[in-house]
Motif scaffolding. Structure first.
Motif, mmCIF file in Angstrom:
data_model
loop_
_atom_site.group_PDB
_atom_site.id
_atom_site.type_symbol
_atom_site.label_atom_id
_atom_site.label_comp_id
_atom_site.label_asym_id
_atom_site.label_seq_id
_atom_site.Cartn_x
_atom_site.Cartn_y
_atom_site.Cartn_z
ATOM 1 N N PHE A 136 43.000 52.870 43.624
ATOM 2 C CA PHE A 136 43.826 53.945 44.172
ATOM 3 C C PHE A 136 43.324 55.311 43.727
ATOM 4 N N THR A 137 42.739 55.367 42.544
ATOM 5 C CA THR A 137 42.244 56.629 42.017
ATOM 6 C C THR A 137 40.778 56.814 42.379
ATOM 7 N N LYS A 138 40.318 58.050 42.351
ATOM 8 C CA LYS A 138 38.910 58.349 42.648
ATOM 9 C C LYS A 138 38.069 57.898 41.465
ATOM 10 N N GLU A 139 37.139 56.982 41.739
ATOM 11 C CA GLU A 139 36.257 56.444 40.705
ATOM 12 C C GLU A 139 34.813 56.608 41.151
ATOM 13 N N LYS A 140 33.879 56.299 40.282
ATOM 14 C CA LYS A 140 32.464 56.365 40.645
ATOM 15 C C LYS A 140 32.051 55.152 41.474
ATOM 16 N N TYR A 141 32.906 54.168 41.582
ATOM 17 C CA TYR A 141 32.662 52.981 42.395
ATOM 18 C C TYR A 141 33.715 52.932 43.489
ATOM 19 N N ASP A 142 33.400 52.206 44.554
ATOM 20 C CA ASP A 142 34.309 52.111 45.698
ATOM 21 C C ASP A 142 35.173 50.861 45.690
ATOM 22 N N LEU A 143 34.626 49.767 45.155
ATOM 23 C CA LEU A 143 35.314 48.479 45.201
ATOM 24 C C LEU A 143 35.154 47.738 43.885
ATOM 25 N N ILE A 144 36.102 46.878 43.614
ATOM 26 C CA ILE A 144 35.988 45.888 42.543
ATOM 27 C C ILE A 144 36.147 44.544 43.234
ATOM 28 N N ALA A 145 35.294 43.587 42.875
ATOM 29 C CA ALA A 145 35.393 42.287 43.519
ATOM 30 C C ALA A 145 35.089 41.178 42.525
ATOM 31 N N GLU A 146 35.794 40.089 42.698
ATOM 32 C CA GLU A 146 35.564 38.885 41.901
ATOM 33 C C GLU A 146 34.883 37.864 42.793
ATOM 34 N N ASP A 147 33.732 37.348 42.332
ATOM 35 C CA ASP A 147 32.995 36.373 43.137
ATOM 36 C C ASP A 147 33.657 34.997 43.045
ATOM 37 N N PRO A 148 33.230 34.035 43.851
ATOM 38 C CA PRO A 148 33.867 32.711 43.861
ATOM 39 C C PRO A 148 33.796 31.973 42.524
ATOM 40 N N LEU A 149 32.882 32.387 41.643
ATOM 41 C CA LEU A 149 32.778 31.738 40.331
ATOM 42 C C LEU A 149 33.616 32.432 39.264
ATOM 43 N N GLY A 150 34.303 33.509 39.645
ATOM 44 C CA GLY A 150 35.204 34.190 38.725
ATOM 45 C C GLY A 150 34.622 35.397 38.007
ATOM 46 N N HIS A 151 33.419 35.850 38.382
ATOM 47 C CA HIS A 151 32.804 37.027 37.769
ATOM 48 C C HIS A 151 33.249 38.282 38.517
ATOM 49 N N THR A 152 33.683 39.280 37.782
ATOM 50 C CA THR A 152 34.140 40.529 38.372
ATOM 51 C C THR A 152 33.087 41.611 38.185
ATOM 52 N N ALA A 153 32.885 42.430 39.212
ATOM 53 C CA ALA A 153 31.916 43.527 39.154
ATOM 54 C C ALA A 153 32.440 44.709 39.959
ATOM 55 N N ARG A 154 31.832 45.872 39.698
ATOM 56 C CA ARG A 154 32.164 47.116 40.410
ATOM 57 C C ARG A 154 31.035 47.427 41.394
ATOM 58 N N TYR A 155 31.417 47.909 42.588
ATOM 59 C CA TYR A 155 30.465 48.127 43.676
ATOM 60 C C TYR A 155 30.588 49.535 44.237
ATOM 61 N N GLN A 156 29.465 50.151 44.485
ATOM 62 C CA GLN A 156 29.390 51.429 45.195
ATOM 63 C C GLN A 156 28.832 51.116 46.585
ATOM 64 N N VAL A 157 29.524 51.577 47.626
ATOM 65 C CA VAL A 157 29.100 51.312 48.996
ATOM 66 C C VAL A 157 28.336 52.520 49.517
ATOM 67 N N LYS A 158 27.190 52.252 50.115
ATOM 68 C CA LYS A 158 26.367 53.301 50.716
ATOM 69 C C LYS A 158 25.924 52.862 52.106
ATOM 70 N N THR A 159 25.582 53.829 52.931
ATOM 71 C CA THR A 159 25.072 53.566 54.267
ATOM 72 C C THR A 159 23.549 53.622 54.220
ATOM 73 N N ILE A 160 22.903 52.653 54.839
ATOM 74 C CA ILE A 160 21.448 52.633 54.918
ATOM 75 C C ILE A 160 21.012 53.532 56.072
ATOM 76 N N HIS A 161 19.999 54.336 55.789
ATOM 77 C CA HIS A 161 19.407 55.193 56.816
ATOM 78 C C HIS A 161 18.008 54.676 57.136
#
Length: 146
Positions: free
Chosen positions: A31-56
């Motif tokens: 909800f707050t402005k962070e340096k990352y856009d998403l947090i996601a937990e993979d199917p094995l239970g590992h959590t990571a932070r993701y920054q989304v960018k557009t490919i040019h």
């Protein structure tokens, strides 16, 4: 009305969330402005932070793929800011493609199509129902293209 770059960024985030969800990740957006856009937990239970960018595509470089990995102010991200980039390619009249790669602190990430296929992990945006049904993870490699 939103600026075109803001709309493109929102589109890329939605594609990234779709790709992660289709591959069994649980996705959250802060909800707050962070340096990352998403947090996601993979199917094995590992959590990571993701920054989304557009490919040019760079027409002056044989349509090589480039991800500008800087903040809105033009500063590069530190490795401690987040774990991974999800870069979204939205070619005209083509389905979007999402690529996952580690944040190594570079200002730009360049790749040819063939090199991207080897160095970046392409996440399918196609729903993997077997994965979502909770089947054995060792039989579910068709959702991720290397």
């Amino acid at each position: 009305m939103a600026h075109s770059t803001e709309r493109t960024g929102a589109y890329s985030e939605l594609v990234a969330m779709t790709a992660l969800t289709a591959n069994g990740y649980t996705v959250s957006k802060p909800f707050t402005k962070e340096k990352y856009d998403l947090i996601a937990e993979d199917p094995l239970g590992h959590t990571a932070r993701y920054q989304v960018k557009t490919i040019h595509r760079r027409a002056d470089r044989n349509n090589d793929l480039v991800v500008f990995a800087t903040t809105g102010g033009g500063k590069r991200y530190n490795q401690s800011d987040f774990d991974y980039f999800i870069a979204v390619l939205g070619d005209e009249n083509e389905p979007p493609r999402a690529f996952l790669f580690e944040n190594t602190g570079q200002r730009e990430y360049w790749a040819t199509e063939s090199r991207a296929a080897k160095r970046w992990v392409e996440l399918s945006i196609t729903l993997n129902r077997a994965l979502l049904a909770g089947l054995d993870m060792t039989t579910l490699n068709e959702g991720v293209t290397h």
